[in-house]
Design a protein around this motif. Structure first.
Motif, mmCIF file in Angstrom:
data_model
loop_
_atom_site.group_PDB
_atom_site.id
_atom_site.type_symbol
_atom_site.label_atom_id
_atom_site.label_comp_id
_atom_site.label_asym_id
_atom_site.label_seq_id
_atom_site.Cartn_x
_atom_site.Cartn_y
_atom_site.Cartn_z
ATOM 1 N N SER A 1 -9.570 -7.332 6.281
ATOM 2 C CA SER A 1 -8.883 -7.929 4.858
ATOM 3 C C SER A 1 -9.560 -7.257 4.126
ATOM 4 O O SER A 1 -9.035 -6.396 3.310
ATOM 5 C CB SER A 1 -9.021 -9.369 5.713
ATOM 6 O OG SER A 1 -9.917 -9.775 5.276
ATOM 7 N N TYR B 1 -9.351 -3.626 2.770
ATOM 8 C CA TYR B 1 -7.981 -3.275 3.081
ATOM 9 C C TYR B 1 -7.290 -3.340 1.046
ATOM 10 O O TYR B 1 -6.997 -3.033 0.466
ATOM 11 C CB TYR B 1 -6.644 -3.942 3.584
ATOM 12 C CG TYR B 1 -6.135 -3.193 4.963
ATOM 13 C CD1 TYR B 1 -5.570 -1.533 4.569
ATOM 14 C CD2 TYR B 1 -7.520 -2.720 6.241
ATOM 15 C CE1 TYR B 1 -4.917 -1.073 5.077
ATOM 16 C CE2 TYR B 1 -7.080 -1.752 7.518
ATOM 17 C CZ TYR B 1 -5.710 -1.090 6.689
ATOM 18 O OH TYR B 1 -5.271 -0.248 7.913
ATOM 19 N N ILE C 1 -7.337 -0.407 -0.599
ATOM 20 C CA ILE C 1 -5.974 0.153 -0.460
ATOM 21 C C ILE C 1 -5.161 -0.564 -0.396
ATOM 22 O O ILE C 1 -4.236 -0.075 -1.495
ATOM 23 C CB ILE C 1 -5.740 -0.101 1.600
ATOM 24 C CG1 ILE C 1 -7.093 0.971 1.886
ATOM 25 C CG2 ILE C 1 -4.655 0.956 2.288
ATOM 26 C CD1 ILE C 1 -7.427 2.429 1.845
ATOM 27 N N LEU D 1 -3.228 -10.413 5.123
ATOM 28 C CA LEU D 1 -3.384 -9.503 6.026
ATOM 29 C C LEU D 1 -4.271 -10.691 7.955
ATOM 30 O O LEU D 1 -4.038 -9.534 8.487
ATOM 31 C CB LEU D 1 -4.962 -8.390 5.095
ATOM 32 C CG LEU D 1 -3.931 -7.498 4.471
ATOM 33 C CD1 LEU D 1 -5.116 -7.214 3.580
ATOM 34 C CD2 LEU D 1 -2.879 -6.459 4.939
ATOM 35 N N THR E 1 -8.218 0.881 12.074
ATOM 36 C CA THR E 1 -7.570 -0.100 12.268
ATOM 37 C C THR E 1 -7.060 -0.675 12.804
ATOM 38 O O THR E 1 -7.200 -1.771 14.065
ATOM 39 C CB THR E 1 -6.381 0.079 11.176
ATOM 40 O OG1 THR E 1 -6.593 -0.156 9.823
ATOM 41 C CG2 THR E 1 -5.604 -1.653 11.416
#
Length: 345
Positions: free
Chosen positions: A79, A82, A86, A95, A249
């Motif tokens: 998490s 990301y 991202i 997430l 992922t």
């Protein structure tokens, strides 16, 4: 993603990784030996036979805590990755709950997961090899030289870091050994998996040091990801790292699903539950609740990985497997002595 031990040990990281790999293979051999001596029992049942009713429950509770610890670390790691690199405007808890819901696919069983892994793994190998070749163009000298620049104590601690995360997690497979028909081939396959994982980690460290340099690697939150961002094909095809992230992922989800599955196996034994499927969602929410309140800052996660995990993981990943092996050897010798003492009819 973090390459914590590489940041500590620098160019001597391969020694630390090698130490962790050898230790992990040794632990897997111990667990395989224990399982081979109790072929009719699952690992959790072997715990009760070797340790007794109450001590086995205590040991299994320790593993439950370890699985929760490992799962929460994985949830938070992915998490934070990301939301940092991202999706910066996405809340980490969103997430985490999505990942928890995906991990509930454990309802389908491990067979479906295994077939999915077999399908995706070749794509990962091809992609990571191509990306590695393109990063290799940026490496001008061997970044692992000169050797022995770190103290022996630092190299050993780096090995503890590497064993704590990721190699120590191989102990999870010990609870699945009873489901394998050919136990003799299992150890070879497990050892091969650990060695290949070590090669991948060494390759990531080598390419990251070579492409970024040691100083920039230490400053980067996700060093290998930063190195992959340097890759582009021609003038128009860039951001190839997105494909690698997608596969990363998926494999992290596989890890969490297996961890969740083994967590339910141990719960079933500890609390004598007949059916675990009704507990899939509640235990998933338990992981979510703990992840929500744990490591609320990324620096907390890094500090835990660096200072606490190498020590907290030793009991379930090393000490208990060694104890089980010693008890198995004692019982085996007692049986041998009884057989020799019994009269021949």
């Amino acid at each position: 993603m973090f390459l914590i031990e590489a940041k500590l040990v620098k160019q001597d990281v391969w020694m630390s990784n090698l130490l962790a790999i050898v230790t992990s293979i040794g632990v897997l051999w111990l667990l395989t030996f224990v399982q081979s001596q109790h072929p009719q029992l699952s690992m959790v049942e072997a715990f009760e036979k070797l340790l007794g009713k109450w001590f086995s429950k205590l040991a299994l509770v320790i593993y439950l805590i370890y699985f929760l610890e490992t799962g929460v670390l994985a949830y938070r790691a992915i998490s934070w990755f990301y939301t940092t690199a991202i999706l910066p405007n996405t809340a980490p808890n969103v997430l985490i709950i999505l990942i928890v819901l995906v991990s509930s696919s454990i309802y389908l069983g491990l067979g479906t997961l295994v077939r999915t892994v077999q399908f995706i793994l070749p794509f990962f190998i091809v992609c990571i090899c191509i990306v590695s070749l393109f990063i290799l163009r940026e490496v001008e000298i061997n970044p692992f030289l000169p050797m022995l620049q770190s103290k022996l104590s630092v190299i050993i601690y780096g090995g503890m870091l590497s064993f704590g995360f990721p190699f120590g997690k191989a102990v999870v497979f010990g609870f699945l050994l009873s489901r394998v028909k050919n136990i003799k081939k299992t150890f070879v396959n497990l050892a091969a998996a650990v060695v290949l994982s070590g090669i991948y980690l060494l390759m990531a460290s080598y390419l990251t040091f070579g492409a970024l340099g040691i100083h920039l690697t230490k400053l980067s939150a996700f060093p290998f990801f930063t190195a992959i961002q340097l890759v582009k094909f021609g003038e128009y095809m860039e951001r190839i790292e997105i494909l690698i992230i997608a596969i990363w992922t998926i494999f992290t989800l596989f890890e969490l699903i297996v961890l969740h599955y083994v967590f339910l196996i141990v719960i079933k034994q500890v609390f004598k539950i007949k059916e675990t499927k009704p507990f899939i969602i509640p235990t998933g929410l338990l992981f979510y609740a703990l992840a929500q309140i744990s490591y609320t800052r990324m620096m907390d996660l890094a500090a835990y990985d660096f200072k606490i995990l190498p020590f907290s993981s030793l009991l379930p990943t090393v000490i208990i497997p060694v104890l089980l092996t010693l008890l198995t050897l004692v019982r085996k010798r007692q049986r041998s002595m009884q057989d020799q003492a019994s009269p021949i009819s």
